[in-house]
Each structure stands twice: as structure tokens, then as C-alpha cells.
Design a protein around this motif. Structure first.
Motif, PDB file in Angstrom:
ATOM      1  N   GLN A 127       1.100   0.230   5.698  1.00  0.00           N
ATOM      2  CA  GLN A 127       0.679   0.091   4.302  1.00  0.00           C
ATOM      3  C   GLN A 127       0.435  -1.372   3.947  1.00  0.00           C
ATOM      4  O   GLN A 127      -0.497  -1.708   3.222  1.00  0.00           O
ATOM      5  CB  GLN A 127       1.737   0.674   3.371  1.00  0.00           C
ATOM      6  CG  GLN A 127       1.352   0.656   1.892  1.00  0.00           C
ATOM      7  CD  GLN A 127       0.058   1.405   1.629  1.00  0.00           C
ATOM      8  OE1 GLN A 127      -0.103   2.543   2.066  1.00  0.00           O
ATOM      9  NE2 GLN A 127      -0.870   0.779   0.933  1.00  0.00           N
ATOM     10  N   GLN A 178       1.005   5.355  -0.744  1.00  0.00           N
ATOM     11  CA  GLN A 178       0.035   5.758   0.280  1.00  0.00           C
ATOM     12  C   GLN A 178      -1.027   6.676  -0.297  1.00  0.00           C
ATOM     13  O   GLN A 178      -2.214   6.569   0.043  1.00  0.00           O
ATOM     14  CB  GLN A 178       0.775   6.448   1.434  1.00  0.00           C
ATOM     15  CG  GLN A 178       1.649   5.518   2.256  1.00  0.00           C
ATOM     16  CD  GLN A 178       2.505   6.252   3.272  1.00  0.00           C
ATOM     17  OE1 GLN A 178       2.687   7.467   3.178  1.00  0.00           O
ATOM     18  NE2 GLN A 178       3.035   5.538   4.234  1.00  0.00           N
ATOM     19  N   ILE A 228      -7.361  -4.312   1.628  1.00  0.00           N
ATOM     20  CA  ILE A 228      -7.864  -4.098   0.264  1.00  0.00           C
ATOM     21  C   ILE A 228      -8.037  -5.430  -0.456  1.00  0.00           C
ATOM     22  O   ILE A 228      -9.013  -5.640  -1.199  1.00  0.00           O
ATOM     23  CB  ILE A 228      -6.895  -3.194  -0.524  1.00  0.00           C
ATOM     24  CG1 ILE A 228      -6.860  -1.793   0.084  1.00  0.00           C
ATOM     25  CG2 ILE A 228      -7.297  -3.120  -1.987  1.00  0.00           C
ATOM     26  CD1 ILE A 228      -8.176  -1.068   0.083  1.00  0.00           C
ATOM     27  N   ASP A 287      -3.267   4.589  -2.291  1.00  0.00           N
ATOM     28  CA  ASP A 287      -4.037   3.727  -1.395  1.00  0.00           C
ATOM     29  C   ASP A 287      -5.238   4.477  -0.830  1.00  0.00           C
ATOM     30  O   ASP A 287      -6.369   3.976  -0.840  1.00  0.00           O
ATOM     31  CB  ASP A 287      -3.125   3.234  -0.265  1.00  0.00           C
ATOM     32  CG  ASP A 287      -3.852   2.290   0.678  1.00  0.00           C
ATOM     33  OD1 ASP A 287      -4.590   1.419   0.189  1.00  0.00           O
ATOM     34  OD2 ASP A 287      -3.685   2.431   1.898  1.00  0.00           O
ATOM     35  N   TYR A 318      -7.389   3.192  -4.200  1.00  0.00           N
ATOM     36  CA  TYR A 318      -7.759   1.832  -3.797  1.00  0.00           C
ATOM     37  C   TYR A 318      -8.881   1.810  -2.764  1.00  0.00           C
ATOM     38  O   TYR A 318      -9.879   1.097  -2.916  1.00  0.00           O
ATOM     39  CB  TYR A 318      -6.552   1.081  -3.225  1.00  0.00           C
ATOM     40  CG  TYR A 318      -5.331   1.093  -4.103  1.00  0.00           C
ATOM     41  CD1 TYR A 318      -5.438   1.214  -5.488  1.00  0.00           C
ATOM     42  CD2 TYR A 318      -4.062   0.972  -3.565  1.00  0.00           C
ATOM     43  CE1 TYR A 318      -4.323   1.224  -6.292  1.00  0.00           C
ATOM     44  CE2 TYR A 318      -2.929   0.976  -4.368  1.00  0.00           C
ATOM     45  CZ  TYR A 318      -3.060   1.110  -5.728  1.00  0.00           C
ATOM     46  OH  TYR A 318      -1.954   1.115  -6.512  1.00  0.00           O
ATOM     47  N   ARG A 319      -8.735   2.615  -1.710  1.00  0.00           N
ATOM     48  CA  ARG A 319      -9.733   2.578  -0.645  1.00  0.00           C
ATOM     49  C   ARG A 319     -11.040   3.233  -1.084  1.00  0.00           C
ATOM     50  O   ARG A 319     -12.112   2.878  -0.591  1.00  0.00           O
ATOM     51  CB  ARG A 319      -9.175   3.229   0.629  1.00  0.00           C
ATOM     52  CG  ARG A 319      -7.904   2.566   1.128  1.00  0.00           C
ATOM     53  CD  ARG A 319      -7.443   3.108   2.464  1.00  0.00           C
ATOM     54  NE  ARG A 319      -8.263   2.636   3.568  1.00  0.00           N
ATOM     55  CZ  ARG A 319      -8.120   1.455   4.154  1.00  0.00           C
ATOM     56  NH1 ARG A 319      -7.187   0.613   3.730  1.00  0.00           N
ATOM     57  NH2 ARG A 319      -8.916   1.102   5.144  1.00  0.00           N
ATOM     58  N   TYR A 328      -1.866   0.682 -11.712  1.00  0.00           N
ATOM     59  CA  TYR A 328      -1.306  -0.232 -10.726  1.00  0.00           C
ATOM     60  C   TYR A 328      -1.220  -1.658 -11.242  1.00  0.00           C
ATOM     61  O   TYR A 328      -0.581  -2.517 -10.636  1.00  0.00           O
ATOM     62  CB  TYR A 328      -2.144  -0.206  -9.447  1.00  0.00           C
ATOM     63  CG  TYR A 328      -3.575  -0.678  -9.625  1.00  0.00           C
ATOM     64  CD1 TYR A 328      -3.891  -2.031  -9.566  1.00  0.00           C
ATOM     65  CD2 TYR A 328      -4.606   0.229  -9.841  1.00  0.00           C
ATOM     66  CE1 TYR A 328      -5.187  -2.462  -9.717  1.00  0.00           C
ATOM     67  CE2 TYR A 328      -5.913  -0.191  -9.992  1.00  0.00           C
ATOM     68  CZ  TYR A 328      -6.201  -1.538  -9.928  1.00  0.00           C
ATOM     69  OH  TYR A 328      -7.491  -1.960 -10.095  1.00  0.00           O
ATOM     70  N   SER A 384      -2.838  -2.321   5.236  1.00  0.00           N
ATOM     71  CA  SER A 384      -3.885  -1.708   4.420  1.00  0.00           C
ATOM     72  C   SER A 384      -4.116  -2.508   3.140  1.00  0.00           C
ATOM     73  O   SER A 384      -5.255  -2.750   2.734  1.00  0.00           O
ATOM     74  CB  SER A 384      -3.512  -0.268   4.081  1.00  0.00           C
ATOM     75  OG  SER A 384      -4.468   0.304   3.210  1.00  0.00           O
ATOM     76  N   LEU A 385      -3.006  -2.921   2.513  1.00  0.00           N
ATOM     77  CA  LEU A 385      -3.141  -3.699   1.276  1.00  0.00           C
ATOM     78  C   LEU A 385      -3.765  -5.067   1.542  1.00  0.00           C
ATOM     79  O   LEU A 385      -4.495  -5.599   0.702  1.00  0.00           O
ATOM     80  CB  LEU A 385      -1.772  -3.851   0.610  1.00  0.00           C
ATOM     81  CG  LEU A 385      -1.177  -2.559   0.042  1.00  0.00           C
ATOM     82  CD1 LEU A 385       0.205  -2.808  -0.537  1.00  0.00           C
ATOM     83  CD2 LEU A 385      -2.084  -1.946  -1.018  1.00  0.00           C
TER      84      LEU A 385
END
Length: 323
Positions: free
Chosen positions: A148, A88, A155, A91, A95-96, A300, A151-152
């Protein structure tokens, strides 16, 4: 033979034999039997409180086994929660940020369940608190995993439109896991190996034997491949575009030249101990928008959650760096 008993008769001033009637003997016998039975029953009742039956022993073992499994399940949930917390964090902050998407609020990720008591059916048992607590933890963990996952998915949608950015981001380790001796020092405050003073370490040190290959961590153009920067010795800098830059220091030799275009995974040099170095290792830095950032947030591309957790633990230990 029963003994003959007498009593003294004060009227006749003589002893007379006591005559026992059959009815009295029967009554005494019955009283004795009833008293004996009652005493036996009470004795057995008391003993049963301390001596478990075979069925009770089996149930006790099952209960102990359930307690043990509960403790193991709790530990596994705690470990899963730690890994999820790290994902998280990455993320929201990596990522975000890559795709200029708004971070997911903490309240949304860890919101509870309101309304009707969801756990009323678990009440009224000997271990209701333990069962309810475990169920709550699992519910919260499941909800966080769902958020999550969504969210992925989001992404992934961004990624389809930004393949060039993804290829440029430094997303792998510069040294293969099979070649690593260990991850010697992480990003943050460390002891300088020469002055012993506390100094901010802007990268990560990977120890490995001299001559071990070093790989480009993302697509880009080599902007420097020289030893003209103080302390770094033979080093390489790669401009990945999108405001990303990586630095690889203390090399024994190069496998690229200035101006060369490279792709993620290309061999660019070899481990050494040139410059201000205590032993053969690679000093690796990641820069974003002119600021050094923690490289651990960029692995990652190849690390499992367990490997990432292990590296995170090692890199957070404040000790002495190698340069």
C-alpha cells in the motif's frame, strides 16, 4: 517400661520368655525409618504437584500476563487490518481510478510467503500455535502495508501532474466536524421519513443547527443556486470539471450565485430545512460521469483512519433518512 512377651513351648508344656536380640531390634528400627522416609518422600512429591513454589507462581502470573497481551495485540491487529482494508478499497476504486491507473490485484496485496518454513524456529513450545499464528498475521499485515505504501508513492507521482484534478475533486466534508450534530444517514437504501417506504438515498445527510456554514468540497463553478428543483428546497450545484458534480440541499440561504467560481473550503451557504426535509440538515451528493456515487469515499482530505472508520460504521446502518 517394655512389656515382657512369652511363647508356649509345646515340648515342655510351659511358657517361656521371648528373648529379642539387639540385631533384630536394630533391623526393625531401620526398616521403620526407611519406611517413614519413603512415605514422607512420596507425600511431598504428591503435594508438590498441587502446591506451586513462589517461582512457579511468578512464572504463572507472567504467563497469564503474556496471554492477555497476546489477546490485546490480536485485537489491535484485527482493527489495523480493517482500517487497511478500507484504505486498499479506496486506493483501488477511488485514488487509482482518479489517475486512470490499474488497480492492484487482490492476490498481489495478500499473497502469502512460499518456500522454506519461515516459522520452524517457533515450533516445539507449549504455545507454538499461538505464537506462530500471531507472527503470520503480523507478516501478512506488514507486507500489505508495504504494498500500500508503494501504491501511495505511485499515486503521489501521478498527483504532481494532475494538481488541477486534485483541486477539483470533492475531497472534504461540506460541514465542519465541530459543527456536526451527527452524520444522520448515509448512501444506500433507507426509509423515506414521509412515506416510510424503502427508497435509495443518493447522498449523505449531515444534521447540524440552522445557520451552520456549508463549504465547497472542491474547486469549481456554481451552476445552480435556487429552489427550482423538486424536494431539494434551496440548493446549490457545483460543476468541478473532470466529470465531477456536487449538490448541497435544504439550505436556509446562499452565499454564492450562479456562475461564480469557488475553491475548496469556500463558504457557499448555510444549513436549513427547506424543501422536502424533516429537520435542519444538509443533504450532500457527489456525482461522477452522470452517476451518483457514495460521498464517503471522498473524505480523504481531512479524516483520520479512525474518524473514517467511525463514519463508515454510522453510514452503513440502514435507518431513516432526513429527506
Amino acid at each position: 517400661m517394655a512389656k515382657v512377651k512369652y511363647y508356649y513351648d509345646s515340648d515342655t508344656l510351659s511358657y517361656k520368655k521371648i528373648q529379642t536380640r539387639k540385631r533384630d531390634r536394630f533391623r526393625r528400627a531401620m526398616l521403620f525409618i526407611i519406611a517413614s522416609a519413603l512415605f514422607g518422600f512420596l507425600s511431598v512429591t504428591v503435594l508438590l504437584q498441587y502446591i506451586a513454589s513462589p517461582k512457579e507462581k511468578v512464572m504463572q502470573r507472567e504467563l497469564e500476563n503474556l496471554k492477555l497481551n497476546y489477546e490485546l495485540l490480536s485485537k489491535r491487529m484485527e482493527q489495523s487490518q480493517k482500517v487497511l482494508d478500507e484504505i486498499q478499497e479506496r486506493d483501488n476504486n477511488i485514488y487509482r481510478v482518479y489517475f486512470e491507473a490499474n488497480p492492484i490485484p487482490e492476490e498481489q496485496r495478500k499473497a502469502g510467503f512460499g518456500g522454506v518454513n519461515r516459522y520452524k524456529s517457533l515450533e516445539g513450545f507449549d504455545y507454538s500455535n499461538m505464537i506462530t499464528e500471531a507472527t503470520k498475521k503480523m507478516d501478512v499485515l506488514s507486507k500489505q502495508l508495504y504494498v500500500q505504501s508503494k501504491s501511495l508513492d505511485e499515486i503521489t507521482g501521478y498527483a504532481k501532474d494532475k494538481e488541477a484534478l486534485l483541486a477539483a475533486i470533492p475531497a472534504i466534508q461540506p460541514v465542519s466536524n465541530e459543527d456536526l450534530t451527527r452524520m444522520a444517514s448515509g448512501y444506500g437504501w433507507r426509509l423515506d421519513p414521509f412515506t416510510k417506504a424503502r427508497k435509495f438515498h443518493k447522498g449523505m445527510d449531515f444534521t447540524a443547527p440552522r445557520g451552520i456554514p456549508i463549504y465547497a468540497t472542491g474547486n469549481g463553478i456554481v451552476t445552480r443556486a435556487d429552489n427550482a428543483s423538486s424536494g431539494f428546497g434551496n440548493h446549490i450545484r457545483i460543476d468541478h470539471g473532470f466529470d465531477y458534480l456536487t449538490l448541497y440541499a435544504h439550505l436556509s440561504k446562499y452565499n454564492v450565485r450562479k456562475g461564480q467560481r469557488v475553491k475548496r473550503g469556500d463558504l457557499i451557504g448555510f444549513i436549513g430545512s427547506t424543501g422536502r426535509s424533516q429537520a435542519p440538515h444538509l443533504h450532500y451528493e457527489v456525482w461522477y460521469k452522470g452517476q451518483a456515487v457514495n460521498p464517503i469515499n471522498f473524505y480523504y482530505g481531512e479524516l483520520t483512519p479512525e474518524e473514517f472508520q467511525e463514519m463508515l460504521l454510522r453510514s452503513s446502518q440502514e435507518g431513516q433518512s432526513y429527506d
